[in-house]
Design a protein around this motif. Structure first.
Motif, PDB file in Angstrom:
ATOM      1  N   LEU A  37       0.935  -1.450  -0.109  1.00  0.00           N
ATOM      2  CA  LEU A  37       0.018  -0.325   0.409  1.00  0.00           C
ATOM      3  C   LEU A  37       0.805   1.853   0.248  1.00  0.00           C
ATOM      4  N   ILE A  38       2.488   1.125   0.660  1.00  0.00           N
ATOM      5  CA  ILE A  38       2.512   2.183   0.405  1.00  0.00           C
ATOM      6  C   ILE A  38       3.781   2.721  -0.730  1.00  0.00           C
ATOM      7  N   ALA A  39       4.157   1.778  -1.114  1.00  0.00           N
ATOM      8  CA  ALA A  39       4.743   1.692  -2.336  1.00  0.00           C
ATOM      9  C   ALA A  39       3.240   2.356  -3.279  1.00  0.00           C
ATOM     10  N   PHE A  40       2.248   1.268  -3.652  1.00  0.00           N
ATOM     11  CA  PHE A  40       1.176   2.411  -4.184  1.00  0.00           C
ATOM     12  C   PHE A  40       1.007   3.833  -3.953  1.00  0.00           C
ATOM     13  N   SER A  41       1.290   4.235  -2.705  1.00  0.00           N
ATOM     14  CA  SER A  41       1.058   5.571  -2.491  1.00  0.00           C
ATOM     15  C   SER A  41       1.497   6.347  -3.260  1.00  0.00           C
ATOM     16  N   ARG A  42       3.351   6.395  -2.866  1.00  0.00           N
ATOM     17  CA  ARG A  42       3.840   6.567  -3.746  1.00  0.00           C
ATOM     18  C   ARG A  42       4.195   7.478  -5.206  1.00  0.00           C
ATOM     19  N   LEU A  43       3.286   6.614  -6.003  1.00  0.00           N
ATOM     20  CA  LEU A  43       3.146   6.650  -7.297  1.00  0.00           C
ATOM     21  C   LEU A  43       1.810   7.293  -7.326  1.00  0.00           C
ATOM     22  N   TYR A  44       1.107   7.305  -6.480  1.00  0.00           N
ATOM     23  CA  TYR A  44      -0.580   7.874  -6.189  1.00  0.00           C
ATOM     24  C   TYR A  44       0.033   9.197  -6.416  1.00  0.00           C
ATOM     25  N   LEU A  45       0.777   9.935  -5.161  1.00  0.00           N
ATOM     26  CA  LEU A  45       1.323  10.856  -4.849  1.00  0.00           C
ATOM     27  C   LEU A  45       2.124  11.456  -5.848  1.00  0.00           C
ATOM     28  N   TYR A  46       2.105  10.776  -6.375  1.00  0.00           N
ATOM     29  CA  TYR A  46       3.192  11.216  -7.863  1.00  0.00           C
ATOM     30  C   TYR A  46       4.385  11.453  -7.605  1.00  0.00           C
ATOM     31  N   VAL A  47       5.077  11.198  -6.974  1.00  0.00           N
ATOM     32  CA  VAL A  47       6.361  11.763  -5.878  1.00  0.00           C
ATOM     33  C   VAL A  47       7.329  10.564  -6.833  1.00  0.00           C
ATOM     34  N   HIS A  48       7.466   9.986  -6.915  1.00  0.00           N
ATOM     35  CA  HIS A  48       7.945   8.638  -7.789  1.00  0.00           C
ATOM     36  C   HIS A  48       8.053   8.139  -9.015  1.00  0.00           C
ATOM     37  N   TYR A  49       8.905   7.449  -9.335  1.00  0.00           N
ATOM     38  CA  TYR A  49       8.528   6.738 -10.869  1.00  0.00           C
ATOM     39  C   TYR A  49       8.007   4.852 -10.412  1.00  0.00           C
ATOM     40  N   PRO A  50       7.264   4.842 -11.211  1.00  0.00           N
ATOM     41  CA  PRO A  50       7.486   3.172 -10.830  1.00  0.00           C
ATOM     42  C   PRO A  50       8.906   2.494 -11.190  1.00  0.00           C
ATOM     43  N   THR A  51       9.772   3.122 -11.440  1.00  0.00           N
ATOM     44  CA  THR A  51      11.086   1.857 -11.569  1.00  0.00           C
ATOM     45  C   THR A  51      12.029   2.678  -9.803  1.00  0.00           C
ATOM     46  N   ASP A  52      11.154   4.188  -9.560  1.00  0.00           N
ATOM     47  CA  ASP A  52      11.901   4.348  -8.065  1.00  0.00           C
ATOM     48  C   ASP A  52      10.951   3.052  -7.200  1.00  0.00           C
ATOM     49  N   VAL A  53       9.993   2.700  -7.535  1.00  0.00           N
ATOM     50  CA  VAL A  53       9.339   2.546  -5.696  1.00  0.00           C
ATOM     51  C   VAL A  53       9.780   0.748  -6.156  1.00  0.00           C
ATOM     52  N   LEU A  54      10.120  -0.002  -7.889  1.00  0.00           N
ATOM     53  CA  LEU A  54      10.547  -1.254  -7.736  1.00  0.00           C
ATOM     54  C   LEU A  54      12.225  -1.662  -7.368  1.00  0.00           C
ATOM     55  N   ALA A  55      12.441  -0.469  -6.637  1.00  0.00           N
ATOM     56  CA  ALA A  55      14.170  -0.903  -7.032  1.00  0.00           C
ATOM     57  C   ALA A  55      14.469  -0.270  -5.367  1.00  0.00           C
ATOM     58  N   GLY A  56      12.968   0.463  -5.036  1.00  0.00           N
ATOM     59  CA  GLY A  56      13.220   0.555  -3.483  1.00  0.00           C
ATOM     60  C   GLY A  56      12.287  -1.070  -2.930  1.00  0.00           C
ATOM     61  N   ALA A  57      11.415  -1.330  -3.501  1.00  0.00           N
ATOM     62  CA  ALA A  57      11.522  -2.809  -2.982  1.00  0.00           C
ATOM     63  C   ALA A  57      12.249  -3.737  -3.438  1.00  0.00           C
ATOM     64  N   VAL A  58      13.067  -4.192  -3.884  1.00  0.00           N
ATOM     65  CA  VAL A  58      13.829  -5.008  -4.236  1.00  0.00           C
ATOM     66  C   VAL A  58      15.394  -4.260  -2.287  1.00  0.00           C
ATOM     67  N   ILE A  59      15.713  -3.068  -2.834  1.00  0.00           N
ATOM     68  CA  ILE A  59      16.604  -2.782  -1.673  1.00  0.00           C
ATOM     69  C   ILE A  59      15.805  -3.267  -0.381  1.00  0.00           C
ATOM     70  N   GLY A  60      15.086  -3.017  -0.451  1.00  0.00           N
ATOM     71  CA  GLY A  60      14.231  -2.924   0.763  1.00  0.00           C
ATOM     72  C   GLY A  60      14.612  -4.128   0.945  1.00  0.00           C
ATOM     73  N   ILE A  61      14.117  -5.138   0.496  1.00  0.00           N
ATOM     74  CA  ILE A  61      14.279  -7.167   0.929  1.00  0.00           C
ATOM     75  C   ILE A  61      15.785  -7.682   0.845  1.00  0.00           C
ATOM     76  N   LEU A  62      16.108  -6.757  -0.107  1.00  0.00           N
ATOM     77  CA  LEU A  62      17.778  -6.769   0.697  1.00  0.00           C
ATOM     78  C   LEU A  62      17.724  -6.884   2.095  1.00  0.00           C
ATOM     79  N   CYS A  63      17.884  -5.318   2.341  1.00  0.00           N
ATOM     80  CA  CYS A  63      18.257  -4.939   3.442  1.00  0.00           C
ATOM     81  C   CYS A  63      17.444  -6.033   4.400  1.00  0.00           C
ATOM     82  N   GLY A  64      15.919  -6.280   3.852  1.00  0.00           N
ATOM     83  CA  GLY A  64      15.864  -7.358   5.545  1.00  0.00           C
ATOM     84  C   GLY A  64      16.117  -8.506   5.439  1.00  0.00           C
ATOM     85  N   ALA A  65      16.660  -9.070   4.490  1.00  0.00           N
ATOM     86  CA  ALA A  65      17.880 -10.466   3.650  1.00  0.00           C
ATOM     87  C   ALA A  65      19.153 -10.153   5.033  1.00  0.00           C
ATOM     88  N   ALA A  66      19.503  -8.989   4.858  1.00  0.00           N
ATOM     89  CA  ALA A  66      20.736  -8.849   5.027  1.00  0.00           C
ATOM     90  C   ALA A  66      20.502  -9.090   6.752  1.00  0.00           C
TER      91      ALA A  66
END
Length: 181
Positions: free
Chosen positions: A125-154
């Motif tokens: 929902l937060i990721a979607f809100s970043r698109l809805y609010l027009y403050v991020h491009y879809p690739t920004d959100v996708l990269a954020g999700a990948v980075i977040g998953i890597l940070c959680g795993a580490a």
């Protein structure tokens, strides 16, 4: 980048509402991590979440945002009225998305599956809100999700290693001073 604007404009045209900025500043995730550290049973889990958040801040806000320096989508359309105050930092990657997925994946990798699913739903929902609010491009959100998953795993791997080392020390018994033999 034209297709990314098409996605952003499509989202805003479909979801016209006063959706508030979810997860501002990572406060929700920081609070969750702190609450989990209050109880002995969930302390390691809380430390894992907070560690994942530190990894996310370092990778996104300290390293990647200044390095990539991608302007936010609203800067190309100055007439666009935002539903939130204009963020002053760069767009890539989405820090809100990264911090949310860091907490969710920390829960998942720490085998807190129910919490991980709930956190994951909130992260989406937060990721979607970043698109809805027009403050991020879809690739920004996708990269954020990948980075977040890597940070959680580490963070979960580091937390497990520290817990195992602590357990090994505890199991080895008391040290006998050399002079007492």
């Amino acid at each position: 980048m034209g297709w990314e604007f098409d996605i952003l404009n499509g989202i805003q045209s479909v979801f016209q509402s006063d959706l508030m900025a979810l997860g501002n500043g990572g406060i929700f995730w920081i609070a969750a991590g702190l609450v989990f550290t209050l109880y002995k049973k969930t302390r390691t889990f809380g430390i894992c979440i907070l560690t994942a958040l530190v990894f996310e801040v370092l990778s996104c806000n300290v390293i990647l945002k200044p390095l990539v320096a991608r302007p936010r989508p609203f800067t190309s359309d100055p007439a666009r009225i935002l539903l939130i105050p204009r963020p002053e930092d760069y767009s890539f990657p989405s820090g809100h998305t990264a911090v949310s997925f860091a907490a969710a994946s920390a829960a998942w990798f720490m085998e807190k599956r129910k919490t991980g699913v709930v956190f994951g739903a909130v992260a989406c929902l937060i990721a979607f809100s970043r698109l809805y609010l027009y403050v991020h491009y879809p690739t920004d959100v996708l990269a954020g999700a990948v980075i977040g998953i890597l940070c959680g795993a580490a963070a979960s791997k580091l937390t497990e290693m520290v817990a195992a080392a602590r357990e090994a020390r505890r199991d080895s018994g008391p040290e006998i001073p050399v002079g007492k033999l």
